[in-house]
Write a protein that holds these residues in place. Structure first.
Motif, PDB file in Angstrom:
ATOM      1  N   VAL A 129       0.809  -1.214   0.000  1.00  0.00           N
ATOM      2  CA  VAL A 129       0.000   0.000   0.000  1.00  0.00           C
ATOM      3  C   VAL A 129       0.843   1.265   0.000  1.00  0.00           C
ATOM      4  O   VAL A 129       0.324   2.355  -0.308  1.00  0.00           O
ATOM      5  N   GLU A 130       2.137   1.145   0.314  1.00  0.00           N
ATOM      6  CA  GLU A 130       3.001   2.328   0.318  1.00  0.00           C
ATOM      7  C   GLU A 130       3.172   2.933  -1.072  1.00  0.00           C
ATOM      8  O   GLU A 130       3.588   4.083  -1.196  1.00  0.00           O
ATOM      9  N   VAL A 131       2.857   2.202  -2.137  1.00  0.00           N
ATOM     10  CA  VAL A 131       2.980   2.772  -3.486  1.00  0.00           C
ATOM     11  C   VAL A 131       1.782   3.645  -3.839  1.00  0.00           C
ATOM     12  O   VAL A 131       1.829   4.391  -4.822  1.00  0.00           O
ATOM     13  N   LEU A 132       0.706   3.584  -3.059  1.00  0.00           N
ATOM     14  CA  LEU A 132      -0.523   4.274  -3.413  1.00  0.00           C
ATOM     15  C   LEU A 132      -0.473   5.749  -3.018  1.00  0.00           C
ATOM     16  O   LEU A 132       0.159   6.114  -2.021  1.00  0.00           O
ATOM     17  N   PRO A 133      -1.171   6.605  -3.752  1.00  0.00           N
ATOM     18  CA  PRO A 133      -1.198   8.034  -3.405  1.00  0.00           C
ATOM     19  C   PRO A 133      -1.781   8.305  -2.020  1.00  0.00           C
ATOM     20  O   PRO A 133      -1.421   9.288  -1.374  1.00  0.00           O
ATOM     21  N   ASP A 134      -2.697   7.434  -1.552  1.00  0.00           N
ATOM     22  CA  ASP A 134      -3.316   7.623  -0.236  1.00  0.00           C
ATOM     23  C   ASP A 134      -2.701   6.705   0.815  1.00  0.00           C
ATOM     24  O   ASP A 134      -3.384   6.233   1.731  1.00  0.00           O
ATOM     25  N   ALA A 135      -1.384   6.465   0.708  1.00  0.00           N
ATOM     26  CA  ALA A 135      -0.702   5.545   1.615  1.00  0.00           C
ATOM     27  C   ALA A 135      -0.871   5.945   3.078  1.00  0.00           C
ATOM     28  O   ALA A 135      -0.990   5.084   3.955  1.00  0.00           O
ATOM     29  N   ALA A 136      -0.880   7.242   3.366  1.00  0.00           N
ATOM     30  CA  ALA A 136      -0.978   7.694   4.758  1.00  0.00           C
ATOM     31  C   ALA A 136      -2.262   7.200   5.409  1.00  0.00           C
ATOM     32  O   ALA A 136      -2.271   6.842   6.606  1.00  0.00           O
ATOM     33  N   GLU A 137      -3.330   7.158   4.647  1.00  0.00           N
ATOM     34  CA  GLU A 137      -4.612   6.667   5.173  1.00  0.00           C
ATOM     35  C   GLU A 137      -4.499   5.204   5.594  1.00  0.00           C
ATOM     36  O   GLU A 137      -5.049   4.790   6.629  1.00  0.00           O
ATOM     37  N   HIS A 138      -3.755   4.426   4.819  1.00  0.00           N
ATOM     38  CA  HIS A 138      -3.626   3.004   5.119  1.00  0.00           C
ATOM     39  C   HIS A 138      -2.647   2.758   6.266  1.00  0.00           C
ATOM     40  O   HIS A 138      -2.814   1.804   7.032  1.00  0.00           O
ATOM     41  N   ARG A 139      -1.673   3.621   6.405  1.00  0.00           N
ATOM     42  CA  ARG A 139      -0.809   3.530   7.592  1.00  0.00           C
ATOM     43  C   ARG A 139      -1.635   3.726   8.851  1.00  0.00           C
ATOM     44  O   ARG A 139      -1.429   3.041   9.852  1.00  0.00           O
ATOM     45  N   VAL A 213      10.286   0.607  -6.709  1.00  0.00           N
ATOM     46  CA  VAL A 213       9.436   0.685  -7.898  1.00  0.00           C
ATOM     47  C   VAL A 213      10.269   0.858  -9.161  1.00  0.00           C
ATOM     48  O   VAL A 213       9.980   0.231 -10.202  1.00  0.00           O
ATOM     49  N   ASP A 214      11.300   1.663  -9.117  1.00  0.00           N
ATOM     50  CA  ASP A 214      12.137   1.859 -10.301  1.00  0.00           C
ATOM     51  C   ASP A 214      12.830   0.559 -10.699  1.00  0.00           C
ATOM     52  O   ASP A 214      12.939   0.236 -11.899  1.00  0.00           O
ATOM     53  N   ARG A 215      13.295  -0.174  -9.706  1.00  0.00           N
ATOM     54  CA  ARG A 215      13.945  -1.460  -9.975  1.00  0.00           C
ATOM     55  C   ARG A 215      12.954  -2.448 -10.587  1.00  0.00           C
ATOM     56  O   ARG A 215      13.274  -3.137 -11.563  1.00  0.00           O
ATOM     57  N   LEU A 216      11.762  -2.501 -10.042  1.00  0.00           N
ATOM     58  CA  LEU A 216      10.754  -3.413 -10.581  1.00  0.00           C
ATOM     59  C   LEU A 216      10.329  -3.010 -11.991  1.00  0.00           C
ATOM     60  O   LEU A 216      10.078  -3.866 -12.843  1.00  0.00           O
ATOM     61  N   ARG A 238      -5.545  -2.781  -5.393  1.00  0.00           N
ATOM     62  CA  ARG A 238      -5.150  -1.479  -5.921  1.00  0.00           C
ATOM     63  C   ARG A 238      -3.643  -1.336  -6.198  1.00  0.00           C
ATOM     64  O   ARG A 238      -3.262  -0.751  -7.228  1.00  0.00           O
ATOM     65  N   PRO A 239      -2.739  -1.839  -5.344  1.00  0.00           N
ATOM     66  CA  PRO A 239      -1.318  -1.680  -5.668  1.00  0.00           C
ATOM     67  C   PRO A 239      -0.916  -2.384  -6.964  1.00  0.00           C
ATOM     68  O   PRO A 239      -0.105  -1.840  -7.727  1.00  0.00           O
ATOM     69  N   ALA A 240      -1.458  -3.575  -7.217  1.00  0.00           N
ATOM     70  CA  ALA A 240      -1.129  -4.269  -8.465  1.00  0.00           C
ATOM     71  C   ALA A 240      -1.607  -3.471  -9.667  1.00  0.00           C
ATOM     72  O   ALA A 240      -0.890  -3.326 -10.670  1.00  0.00           O
ATOM     73  N   ALA A 241      -2.817  -2.925  -9.569  1.00  0.00           N
ATOM     74  CA  ALA A 241      -3.349  -2.109 -10.664  1.00  0.00           C
ATOM     75  C   ALA A 241      -2.521  -0.851 -10.853  1.00  0.00           C
ATOM     76  O   ALA A 241      -2.215  -0.443 -11.991  1.00  0.00           O
ATOM     77  N   PHE A 242      -2.139  -0.218  -9.749  1.00  0.00           N
ATOM     78  CA  PHE A 242      -1.335   1.002  -9.810  1.00  0.00           C
ATOM     79  C   PHE A 242       0.018   0.732 -10.458  1.00  0.00           C
ATOM     80  O   PHE A 242       0.472   1.487 -11.343  1.00  0.00           O
ATOM     81  N   LEU A 243       0.672  -0.343 -10.042  1.00  0.00           N
ATOM     82  CA  LEU A 243       2.000  -0.651 -10.584  1.00  0.00           C
ATOM     83  C   LEU A 243       1.924  -1.060 -12.058  1.00  0.00           C
ATOM     84  O   LEU A 243       2.784  -0.675 -12.859  1.00  0.00           O
ATOM     85  N   ALA A 244       0.901  -1.826 -12.416  1.00  0.00           N
ATOM     86  CA  ALA A 244       0.765  -2.221 -13.821  1.00  0.00           C
ATOM     87  C   ALA A 244       0.599  -0.993 -14.713  1.00  0.00           C
ATOM     88  O   ALA A 244       1.199  -0.897 -15.794  1.00  0.00           O
ATOM     89  N   GLY A 248       3.261   0.255 -17.511  1.00  0.00           N
ATOM     90  CA  GLY A 248       2.762   0.081 -18.870  1.00  0.00           C
ATOM     91  C   GLY A 248       2.578  -1.376 -19.241  1.00  0.00           C
ATOM     92  O   GLY A 248       2.740  -1.753 -20.410  1.00  0.00           O
ATOM     93  N   THR A 249       2.221  -2.193 -18.263  1.00  0.00           N
ATOM     94  CA  THR A 249       2.024  -3.622 -18.497  1.00  0.00           C
ATOM     95  C   THR A 249       0.577  -4.004 -18.237  1.00  0.00           C
ATOM     96  O   THR A 249      -0.189  -3.243 -17.644  1.00  0.00           O
ATOM     97  N   GLU A 250       0.225  -5.192 -18.650  1.00  0.00           N
ATOM     98  CA  GLU A 250      -1.142  -5.683 -18.463  1.00  0.00           C
ATOM     99  C   GLU A 250      -1.354  -6.126 -17.021  1.00  0.00           C
ATOM    100  O   GLU A 250      -0.504  -6.792 -16.431  1.00  0.00           O
ATOM    101  N   LEU A 251      -2.499  -5.771 -16.456  1.00  0.00           N
ATOM    102  CA  LEU A 251      -2.926  -6.335 -15.178  1.00  0.00           C
ATOM    103  C   LEU A 251      -3.784  -7.548 -15.503  1.00  0.00           C
ATOM    104  O   LEU A 251      -4.867  -7.415 -16.078  1.00  0.00           O
ATOM    105  N   VAL A 252      -3.301  -8.718 -15.156  1.00  0.00           N
ATOM    106  CA  VAL A 252      -4.002  -9.961 -15.479  1.00  0.00           C
ATOM    107  C   VAL A 252      -5.044 -10.239 -14.400  1.00  0.00           C
ATOM    108  O   VAL A 252      -4.725 -10.235 -13.200  1.00  0.00           O
TER     109      VAL A 252
END
Length: 282
Positions: A129-139, A213-216, A238-244, A248-252
């Motif tokens: 969840v740390e990759v999400l824009p609303d990460a603070a809410e989830h913390r 994220v840059d490494r991935l 949501r994190p999988a969708a955000f990262l995909a 620029g990759t497909e979310l399966v």
């Protein structure tokens, strides 16, 4: 097909129980939650027709005991456990890896830190969840879960966590609340004993983990990000969708929700065989 071969591996601070089936290139299955190796029982035999399939109980679960039951848990150490299994079972060739939920977080770290050992990773709903824009809410949610766990115990904390993972406005009984087959019910009962460890020791550090994220992104040609058809909009999805989208990759989309591996094993396994093929998803 005969049952799996069960073995144990000593790692730093723990003894891992693992199972091996089949022949062929190595496929390492990393479970999430408290299901352990048994969470892949519905798909492992089919996958063993093409792969040497290894699944295991992560450190700290009942069948993979810690040397120090109070030891702090870290994603990096769990990823090193997976790496030790790769070194043992496929020392000369890179492997395919599948991780679900917290196991998908481990798989992401393994790919980022040991890419030379990985041919392909399928990460199903890693709750990074740390990759999400609303990460603070989830913390803040995670802090409330831990406070509740320490003050009121397991079940109130688990209920608070489950409510936080659902999409806003969703009824508690939704598409994921599917009647489980008898085997899955037995497994759920057996793993309830591990819930305090999971809520108290895994959730706080794993959901606070921030992947590179840059490494991935640089390794995204060998990463398949996946979500459940029925869990769109929920927090683990949501994190999988955000990262995909960022990569620029497909979310399966796999059948079912966050626990589709258990509720739809045949369909889940069939799609997994396809996405593990480099030819199908290059």
């Amino acid at each position: 097909m005969t049952g799996p071969t069960i073995s144990h591996l000593r790692v730093d601070g723990a003894t891992l129980r693992y199972e091996v089936r089949g022949k062929g290139p190595l496929l390492l299955l990393i479970p999430g939650g408290t299901g352990g190796a048994a969470s892949f029982d519905g798909v492992a035999d089919e996958l063993a027709a093409e792969y040497t399939v290894a699944s295991y109980d992560p450190r700290g679960l009942s069948r993979s005991p810690l040397d120090d039951p109070e030891a702090r848990q870290q994603v990096a150490q769990h990823a090193d456990d997976a790496f030790q299994l790769l070194e043992l079972l496929s020392p000369a060739a890179p492997a395919r890896v599948v991780g679900c939920s917290s196991g998908a977080i481990v798989a992401l770290h393994l790919l980022a830190t040991r890419p030379e050992r990985i041919e392909r990773v399928v990460a199903h709903e890693p709750p990074v969840v740390e990759v999400l824009p609303d990460a603070a809410e989830h913390r803040a949610l995670l802090a409330r879960v831990q406070d509740t766990f320490l003050r009121d115990g397991l079940m109130p904390a688990a209920a608070l966590l489950a409510a936080g993972l659902r999409r806003p406005g969703a009824d508690p009984v939704d598409a994921q609340a599917t009647e489980l087959p008898p085997q899955a019910k037995e497994r759920a009962e057996r793993t309830m004993a591990d819930m305090p460890y999971f809520i108290g020791r895994i959730i706080p550090t794993f959901m606070a983990y921030a992947p590179d994220v840059d490494r991935l992104k640089a390794l995204s040609d060998r990463l398949v990000l996946a979500g459940g058809t029925d869990s769109r909009g929920e927090l683990p999805y949501r994190p999988a969708a955000f990262l995909a989208e960022r990569f620029g990759t497909e979310l399966v989309h796999f059948p079912g929700g966050h626990t589709g591996l258990s509720t739809h094993p045949a369909e889940f396994g069939e799609l997994l065989r396809k996405v593990l093929s480099v030819q199908s998803y290059g």
